[in-house]
Write a protein that holds these residues in place. Structure first.
Motif, PDB file in Angstrom:
ATOM      1  N   MET A 108       0.810  -1.205   0.000  1.00  0.00           N
ATOM      2  CA  MET A 108       0.000   0.000   0.000  1.00  0.00           C
ATOM      3  C   MET A 108       0.855   1.271   0.000  1.00  0.00           C
ATOM      4  O   MET A 108       1.810   1.400   0.767  1.00  0.00           O
ATOM      5  CB  MET A 108      -0.949  -0.001   1.194  1.00  0.00           C
ATOM      6  N   ALA A 109       0.481   2.218  -0.868  1.00  0.00           N
ATOM      7  CA  ALA A 109       1.261   3.442  -1.030  1.00  0.00           C
ATOM      8  C   ALA A 109       1.096   4.397   0.142  1.00  0.00           C
ATOM      9  O   ALA A 109       2.064   4.969   0.642  1.00  0.00           O
ATOM     10  CB  ALA A 109       0.871   4.142  -2.333  1.00  0.00           C
ATOM     11  N   GLY A 110      -0.148   4.599   0.576  1.00  0.00           N
ATOM     12  CA  GLY A 110      -0.417   5.537   1.654  1.00  0.00           C
ATOM     13  C   GLY A 110      -0.906   6.890   1.157  1.00  0.00           C
ATOM     14  O   GLY A 110      -1.057   7.117  -0.048  1.00  0.00           O
ATOM     15  N   ARG A 111      -1.122   7.775   2.096  1.00  0.00           N
ATOM     16  CA  ARG A 111      -1.748   9.070   1.826  1.00  0.00           C
ATOM     17  C   ARG A 111      -0.751  10.223   1.845  1.00  0.00           C
ATOM     18  O   ARG A 111       0.277  10.170   2.525  1.00  0.00           O
ATOM     19  CB  ARG A 111      -2.813   9.346   2.901  1.00  0.00           C
ATOM     20  N   THR A 157     -13.289   7.693  -3.131  1.00  0.00           N
ATOM     21  CA  THR A 157     -12.884   6.821  -2.028  1.00  0.00           C
ATOM     22  C   THR A 157     -11.927   7.476  -1.062  1.00  0.00           C
ATOM     23  O   THR A 157     -12.111   7.421   0.155  1.00  0.00           O
ATOM     24  CB  THR A 157     -12.261   5.527  -2.591  1.00  0.00           C
ATOM     25  N   ASP A 158     -10.855   8.086  -1.556  1.00  0.00           N
ATOM     26  CA  ASP A 158      -9.820   8.613  -0.664  1.00  0.00           C
ATOM     27  C   ASP A 158      -9.071   9.762  -1.334  1.00  0.00           C
ATOM     28  O   ASP A 158      -8.103   9.544  -2.056  1.00  0.00           O
ATOM     29  CB  ASP A 158      -8.833   7.496  -0.286  1.00  0.00           C
ATOM     30  N   PRO A 159      -9.508  11.010  -1.097  1.00  0.00           N
ATOM     31  CA  PRO A 159      -8.907  12.160  -1.779  1.00  0.00           C
ATOM     32  C   PRO A 159      -7.415  12.331  -1.540  1.00  0.00           C
ATOM     33  O   PRO A 159      -6.738  12.973  -2.348  1.00  0.00           O
ATOM     34  CB  PRO A 159      -9.693  13.350  -1.209  1.00  0.00           C
ATOM     35  N   ARG A 160      -6.887  11.771  -0.463  1.00  0.00           N
ATOM     36  CA  ARG A 160      -5.478  11.989  -0.130  1.00  0.00           C
ATOM     37  C   ARG A 160      -4.584  10.804  -0.502  1.00  0.00           C
ATOM     38  O   ARG A 160      -3.367  10.854  -0.259  1.00  0.00           O
ATOM     39  CB  ARG A 160      -5.330  12.307   1.362  1.00  0.00           C
ATOM     40  N   TYR A 161      -5.144   9.753  -1.090  1.00  0.00           N
ATOM     41  CA  TYR A 161      -4.291   8.606  -1.422  1.00  0.00           C
ATOM     42  C   TYR A 161      -3.293   9.014  -2.502  1.00  0.00           C
ATOM     43  O   TYR A 161      -3.632   9.713  -3.454  1.00  0.00           O
ATOM     44  CB  TYR A 161      -5.125   7.414  -1.890  1.00  0.00           C
ATOM     45  N   VAL A 187     -11.053  -2.489 -11.083  1.00  0.00           N
ATOM     46  CA  VAL A 187     -11.896  -1.876 -12.109  1.00  0.00           C
ATOM     47  C   VAL A 187     -12.668  -0.684 -11.566  1.00  0.00           C
ATOM     48  O   VAL A 187     -12.834   0.332 -12.248  1.00  0.00           O
ATOM     49  CB  VAL A 187     -12.862  -2.927 -12.702  1.00  0.00           C
ATOM     50  N   TYR A 188     -13.117  -0.784 -10.328  1.00  0.00           N
ATOM     51  CA  TYR A 188     -13.877   0.309  -9.708  1.00  0.00           C
ATOM     52  C   TYR A 188     -13.065   1.596  -9.707  1.00  0.00           C
ATOM     53  O   TYR A 188     -13.535   2.648 -10.145  1.00  0.00           O
ATOM     54  CB  TYR A 188     -14.259  -0.110  -8.290  1.00  0.00           C
ATOM     55  N   HIS A 189     -11.836   1.524  -9.234  1.00  0.00           N
ATOM     56  CA  HIS A 189     -11.000   2.728  -9.147  1.00  0.00           C
ATOM     57  C   HIS A 189     -10.589   3.228 -10.528  1.00  0.00           C
ATOM     58  O   HIS A 189     -10.584   4.441 -10.778  1.00  0.00           O
ATOM     59  CB  HIS A 189      -9.759   2.433  -8.304  1.00  0.00           C
ATOM     60  N   TRP A 190     -10.254   2.308 -11.427  1.00  0.00           N
ATOM     61  CA  TRP A 190      -9.824   2.720 -12.767  1.00  0.00           C
ATOM     62  C   TRP A 190     -10.950   3.429 -13.514  1.00  0.00           C
ATOM     63  O   TRP A 190     -10.718   4.419 -14.203  1.00  0.00           O
ATOM     64  CB  TRP A 190      -9.359   1.502 -13.572  1.00  0.00           C
ATOM     65  N   GLN A 191     -12.159   2.911 -13.380  1.00  0.00           N
ATOM     66  CA  GLN A 191     -13.286   3.529 -14.082  1.00  0.00           C
ATOM     67  C   GLN A 191     -13.551   4.935 -13.560  1.00  0.00           C
ATOM     68  O   GLN A 191     -13.795   5.868 -14.334  1.00  0.00           O
ATOM     69  CB  GLN A 191     -14.542   2.663 -13.938  1.00  0.00           C
ATOM     70  N   ILE A 192     -13.487   5.117 -12.256  1.00  0.00           N
ATOM     71  CA  ILE A 192     -13.765   6.424 -11.665  1.00  0.00           C
ATOM     72  C   ILE A 192     -12.691   7.442 -12.053  1.00  0.00           C
ATOM     73  O   ILE A 192     -12.997   8.597 -12.376  1.00  0.00           O
ATOM     74  CB  ILE A 192     -13.884   6.310 -10.125  1.00  0.00           C
ATOM     75  N   MET A 193     -11.436   7.028 -12.079  1.00  0.00           N
ATOM     76  CA  MET A 193     -10.358   7.974 -12.332  1.00  0.00           C
ATOM     77  C   MET A 193     -10.136   8.263 -13.811  1.00  0.00           C
ATOM     78  O   MET A 193      -9.756   9.371 -14.188  1.00  0.00           O
ATOM     79  CB  MET A 193      -9.052   7.454 -11.723  1.00  0.00           C
TER      80      MET A 193
END
Length: 271
Positions: A108-111, A157-161, A187-193
């Motif tokens: 995990m990359a983090g915020r 989901t997470d504006p600071r990620y 897929v959820y994150h890729w579609q949104i971004m």
């Protein structure tokens, strides 16, 4: 074309049951070949391993520890000044993975740190992440484990990620340049971004080591109302020759069992 293999994320599915080991048993009864989970660190990995051995389930994926959730951590891989904490978390994840015979760890990359503007620290965070991923690659290679990095959308989901798009992830993987560090496609994150799933999937397919699915925008079952045509997407993954697991990381609209019609229909169609 070989059929896709589906993996139940037991941090999201079968949460009607309190224990990970119970959820894994339920996943096996439902027909899944494998399970994955985010953070298992408050539970006994031996219990889950026992269930996996009895049922033939594979534990496909776990995450590195998030850090201090109460103080805003959500992974530490790209967080400057937290390198030692990242290494300790990686060691813990590897120990759990070895007990569970799990061959994939999401690093995990983090915020972006609170009070810091993303543009002001982005270069430093990327450098930290690349350094930590190279370190992790060497550790994981000794155990035959694949490390994964996952873009998480910053719109919902997470504006600071820190890591939020497949393009950013691909650029980082190029700098890391280790064969056992790959891309986790949710897929959820890729579609949104970014949308453009077909082109992005084809472009980045050689980098992909794991896939996760949920409908957009409500993050329910793939056959629930939403933006993504999963029948098309599954067919595309088959055509591309995807051999890994497709993780079911979604919020059941009702009970987990009641929402599994989509995957049973897929399995029936492949018999």
């Amino acid at each position: 074309m070989s059929a896709l293999k589906f993996c139940a994320n037991i941090s999201w599915l079968f949460t009607e049951l309190p224990e990970f080991s119970q959820r894994a048993q339920a996943a096996a009864r439902a027909g899944f070949q494998a399970v994955e989970a985010a953070w298992l660190y408050d539970s006994d990995p031996g219990e889950l391993r026992s269930v996996a051995e009895r049922t033939g389930l594979e534990v496909a994926l776990i995450n590195t520890p998030p850090g201090d959730l109460k103080n805003g951590d959500l992974g530490l891989g790209a967080v400057p000044g937290r390198e030692q904490d990242f290494r300790q978390g990686l060691d813990q994840a590897v120990q759990y993975a070895k007990i569970l015979n799990c061959k994939r760890i999401h690093l995990m990359a983090g915020r972006v740190p609170t009070g810091t503007a993303r543009p002001a620290i982005a270069v430093e965070m990327e450098a930290t992440f690349v350094q930590n991923l190279k370190y992790a690659a060497d550790i994981l290679a000794k155990e035959g484990i694949i490390g994964l990095i996952e873009p998480i959308n910053t719109r919902i989901t997470d504006p600071r990620y820190f890591l939020d798009s497949p393009h950013q992830a691909a650029a980082i993987l190029q700098k890391v340049d280790r064969p056992n560090i790959k891309l986790q496609m949710d897929v959820y994150h890729w579609q949104i971004m970014d949308g453009n799933l077909t082109q992005n999937l084809q472009k980045y397919f050689p980098l992909i080591g794991h896939v996760q699915v949920a409908q957009v925008p409500d993050r329910h079952e793939p056959d629930s109302p939403g933006e993504v045509n999963f029948l098309y997407l599954f067919n595309l993954l088959e055509k591309l020759g995807y051999q890994g697991y497709v993780g079911c990381e979604y919020k059941p609209a009702g009970s987990t069992e009641a929402g599994l019609g989509w995957v049973r229909k897929y399995w029936e169609g492949k018999k």
